[in-house]
Enzyme design. Structure first.
Site, PDB file in Angstrom:
ATOM      1  CE  LYS A   6      -5.047   6.580  10.781  1.00  9.38           C
ATOM      2  NZ  LYS A   6      -3.624   6.350  10.494  1.00  9.38           N
TER       3      LYS A   6
ATOM      4  CE1 TYR B  16      -8.190   4.551  10.223  1.00  7.80           C
ATOM      5  CE2 TYR B  16      -9.553   6.404   9.563  1.00  7.80           C
ATOM      6  CZ  TYR B  16      -8.445   5.605   9.368  1.00  7.80           C
ATOM      7  OH  TYR B  16      -7.586   5.872   8.332  1.00  7.80           O
TER       8      TYR B  16
ATOM      9  N   GLY C 110       0.795  -1.226   0.000  1.00 10.50           N
ATOM     10  CA  GLY C 110       0.000   0.000   0.000  1.00 10.50           C
ATOM     11  C   GLY C 110       0.822   1.268   0.000  1.00 10.50           C
ATOM     12  CB  ILE C 111       0.279   4.490   1.785  1.00 13.77           C
ATOM     13  CG1 ILE C 111      -1.083   4.831   1.168  1.00 13.77           C
ATOM     14  CG2 ILE C 111       1.082   5.762   2.046  1.00 13.77           C
ATOM     15  CD1 ILE C 111      -2.009   5.564   2.126  1.00 13.77           C
TER      16      ILE C 111
END
Length: 254
Positions: A159, A155, A17-18
């Site tokens: 974040k 979440y 992924g990233i």
């Protein structure tokens, strides 16, 4: 000259992924890469790919979800390269559950990886970078660092806390030559999103409609934003949370 020639970089969650896109981009600019990930097969494949491309890559199998494994990972980097110049705090998990159905275990898992893991890695990196008087850290936030969504309490909270942590560390470490920034991606075409779609937890069609540019991001686009924040040419940028979201957080109509 390559922007990051010879610099020592750690990318957590770097096997896919990233994280992998960022590792590739850093390697192309001359960095030496340590990849920390819990997926052994993907980790070895990622390291082999970077080696084949001519990069120096150190695969480290482990988790960010505790101070001991993080300290062990940094000890391996010290033994290999004698320190660290770049940290990309990418490892994370997602979760979708109504607040009243959120268990203690659900909450703890998201916080342990998304928030505690960022802190554990940033603390270890900060100790080294402050001592040497230089370094750059990019934390992975989310659009949900900036705005809220239903059924994503843990979440969103994790974040949002990453964004605040980024700013505090940037303030504390600026005088020591250490910059700390964050990127806040929108929805990205990664295996993590793919797994959520397959599990019936996510439908990307309304997400695409909601995004002004009309598509999800590609991992390489997030990687380029990360490298912008890491670039020594942007030495006056610190404590910033950069939304890379196709206009998601700017859009407030219907």
């Amino acid at each position: 000259m390559a922007r990051f020639a010879g610099q020592r970089a750690l990318v957590t969650g770097g096997a896919a992924g990233i994280g992998l896109a960022t590792a590739r981009a850093l390697a192309a600019e001359g960095a030496r890469l340590a990849l920390l990930d819990i997926d052994a097969a993907r980790l070895e494949a990622a390291a082999a790919e970077l080696h084949a491309a001519g990069a120096e890559a150190l695969p480290i199998l482990g988790s960010v979800a505790g101070p001991e494994p993080v300290a062990e990972a940094f000890a391996r980097i010290d033994a290999r390269w004698g320190g660290l110049d770049i940290l990309v705090n990418n490892a994370g998990v997602i979760g979708k559950r109504a607040a009243l159905d959120l268990t203690d275990e659900d909450w703890a898992r998201v916080m342990r990886i998304n928030l505690d893991g960022v802190f554990f890695c940033a603390r270890e990196a900060g100790r080294r970078m402050v001592a040497q008087g230089s370094g750059a850290i990019v934390n992975l936030g989310s659009i949900y660092s900036l705005v809220a969504a239903p059924e994503r309490l843990a979440y969103c909270a994790s974040k949002a806390a990453v964004a605040a942590m980024t700013k505090v560390l940037a303030i504390e470490w600026a005088a020591h030559g250490v910059r700390v920034n964050a990127v806040a991606p929108g929805y990205v075409e990664t295996d993590l999103i793919g797994a959520a779609v397959r599990a019936g937890e996510l439908d990307t069609a309304p997400l695409v409609r909601r995004t002004p540019v009309g598509r999800l991001a590609r991992p390489e686009e997030i990687a380029r934003a990360i490298l912008f924040l890491l670039d020594p040419a942007n030495a006056y940028v610190t404590g910033h949370v950069l939304a890379v979201d196709g206009g998601w957080t700017a859009y407030g109509y219907v």
